[in-house]
Design an enzyme around this catalytic site. Structure first.
Site: not given
Ligand code: GDG
Length: 457
Positions: A365, A157
């Protein structure tokens, strides 16, 4: 058809309808929801000793969850140490923040072995095993050592960095060799895939095979592929629009200024929050006409808070938020709202829809799902503007966003001004272009393509 066995570091906190701050959770749950299968991982519990005795955690629909507990030593060396204090920074090109100890690497291998030992008795001969992320680079090696000949795939990821960066990890050769025990290694972007293949060809005596993307190394044939993770576009928009969700967002919105710039990230140095705060300060300094009109809201749920680098970034951001507000706030205007907590998804999605701009500016990212969720949540007639780091995997697909370099404060400040003054026709055009790509590269596509490739001969 054979069963799907999914393995990831954590299983326990992921439940339908519960807030989760990890993108992997949504993707994995989705992968299993429809076809059903088994999901294996760490319970999140720390016990006196680690034992290779998986327990049946629960069944959610067609998904059966099995977990193991970890000892304090294993947690410290594997999770807090090698995975998150060595691998994570280096995979995100933050070499200076990485800290390496051989004992922690041994702990990492030991926990990968523990997973292999616990999982082996649960696996049927024709199961398809899909392993997730940087915590488990050595898992297939452990499963092969126990005689498993199943198809085993790994999806990373995070980014995979250029070989010169990866090689700053003293145990890089061991990791790469172990990764070659997988049949298929999937990446978010072509940049990551090429970097991995480059390592194999230049530094591991790998030989490119006739099959596209496959390399022979360490006596095995490893296939590689690119599978950009997506979101359920219609589900996100529906959540953003549901009247009951919307009311809460509108209430929150009513307390803010006319223009809202929103950011949502796990509190992590790779997300570029410090640079973003500095860019917002630059924006306030250089565009005084926006004073009193704009609010920048940063939602940043804490993560990995028992690691020193994470504690440091948290302290720094608290200080910066106070300083920036101290410098610019008026009695009736607070420019920066910094919320160090998580919100339920049904609050977050409508909030995306309320924001005129979303700042997604990680230093690196793998993908970044917030960028995709923001676009999906928009009203197509009156869409907001996505300002996106060129170093997020998502930028490879969402090139109709305003792309910025997260190290360029002035450039990001300019993009904020451009976003807030962009005409509706241009906003619609950019939004349509991004939606089109997101519909093609959906979450279903990600899951189905990876699974099909893993299954394929
Ligand atoms: C890894 C990789 C890759 C965030 N704050 C809250 C919340 N979130 C949710 C968002 C989104 C998820 O968390 C974050 O996903 P990201 O992709 O931005 O980042 P990582 O956690 O670092 O994920 C990344 C991912 O895996 C998937 O392959 O894209 O690059 O680092 O869905 O909405 N959700 C809730 N409350 C929050 O305060 N409910």
């Amino acid at each position: 058809m054979s069963r799907l066995v999914v393995v990831s570091n954590r299983v326990a906190p992921i439940q339908e309808g519960e807030a989760t701050a990890g993108g992997l959770a949504a993707g994995v749950l989705d992968a299993l929801k429809q076809k059903g299968g088994l999901w294996f991982g760490w319970s999140g519990e720390i016990t006196a000793t680690s034992e290779a005795k998986p327990s049946l955690e629960r069944s959610v629909g067609q998904i059966t969850l099995f977990t193991v507990d970890l000892s304090r030593k294993d947690y410290d060396e594997y999770y807090r140490g090698f995975a998150n204090d060595t691998l994570w920074p280096v995979l995100h090109y933050q070499i200076g923040l990485g800290h390496f100890e051989w004992t922690e690497f041994e702990g990492y291998r030991r926990v990968n072995e523990l997973f292999a030992e616990s999982l082996t008795p649960l696996v049927r001969a024709d199961d398809l095993i899909w392993v997730h992320d940087y915590h488990l680079l050595c898992l297939a090696d452990g499963l092969r050592a126990r005689g498993l000949t199943n198809r085993i795939g790994l999806f990373l990821h995070t980014p995979f960095p250029a070989p010169g960066v990866f090689m700053t990890i003293p145990s890089h050769a061991d990791l790469i060799k172990a990764m070659c025990a997988y049949d298929l290694v999937g990446f978010q972007t072509e940049i990551d895939r090429t970097a991995f293949v480059d390592y194999l060809l230049r530094h591991a005596d790998g030989v490119a095979s006739d099959t596209v993307g496959a390399v022979s190394a360490f006596g095995r044939l490893v296939r590689t592929g690119v599978y950009p993770i997506g979101v359920h576009v219609d589900e996100v928009r529906a959540q953003a629009e549901t009247p009951v969700n919307r009311r809460q967002a509108t209430r929150m919105r009513a307390n803010l200024m006319e223009r809202l710039i929103l950011s949502v990230d796990r509190l992590d140095y790779s997300k570029g929050l410090r640079q973003r705060f500095a860019a917002f300060e630059r924006f306030l300094a250089e565009y005084p006409a926006q004073h009193g009109l704009v609010t920048f809201m940063q939602i940043a749920p804490p993560s990995r808070s028992d690691i020193e680098t994470y504690q440091r970034i948290r302290r720094e951001l608290e200080g910066e938020a106070g300083r920036i507000n101290g410098r610019f706030a008026e009695v009736d205007w607070v420019p920066l709202r910094y919320l160090n907590r998580s919100f339920p998804r049904n609050v977050l999605m409508p909030l995306y829809a309320e924001a005129q701009a979303c700042l997604v500016t990680p230093l690196r990212d793998g993908m970044n799902l917030v960028a995709k969720e923001y676009v999906a949540a928009q009203d197509p007639d009156e869409p907001g503007v996505l300002i996106l780091s060129e170093f997020a995997g998502a930028a490879r697909e969402l090139d109709a966003a305003l792309l910025v370099n997260p190290y360029d404060e002035a450039g990001m400040a300019r993009a904020m001004d451009q976003a807030l003054s962009m005409r509706v026709e241009e906003r619609q055009e950019r939004h349509q272009a991004m939606m089109k790509i997101m519909r093609t590269n959906s979450l279903e596509q990600w899951r189905d393509r990876f699974e099909a490739d893993l299954r394929a001969e």
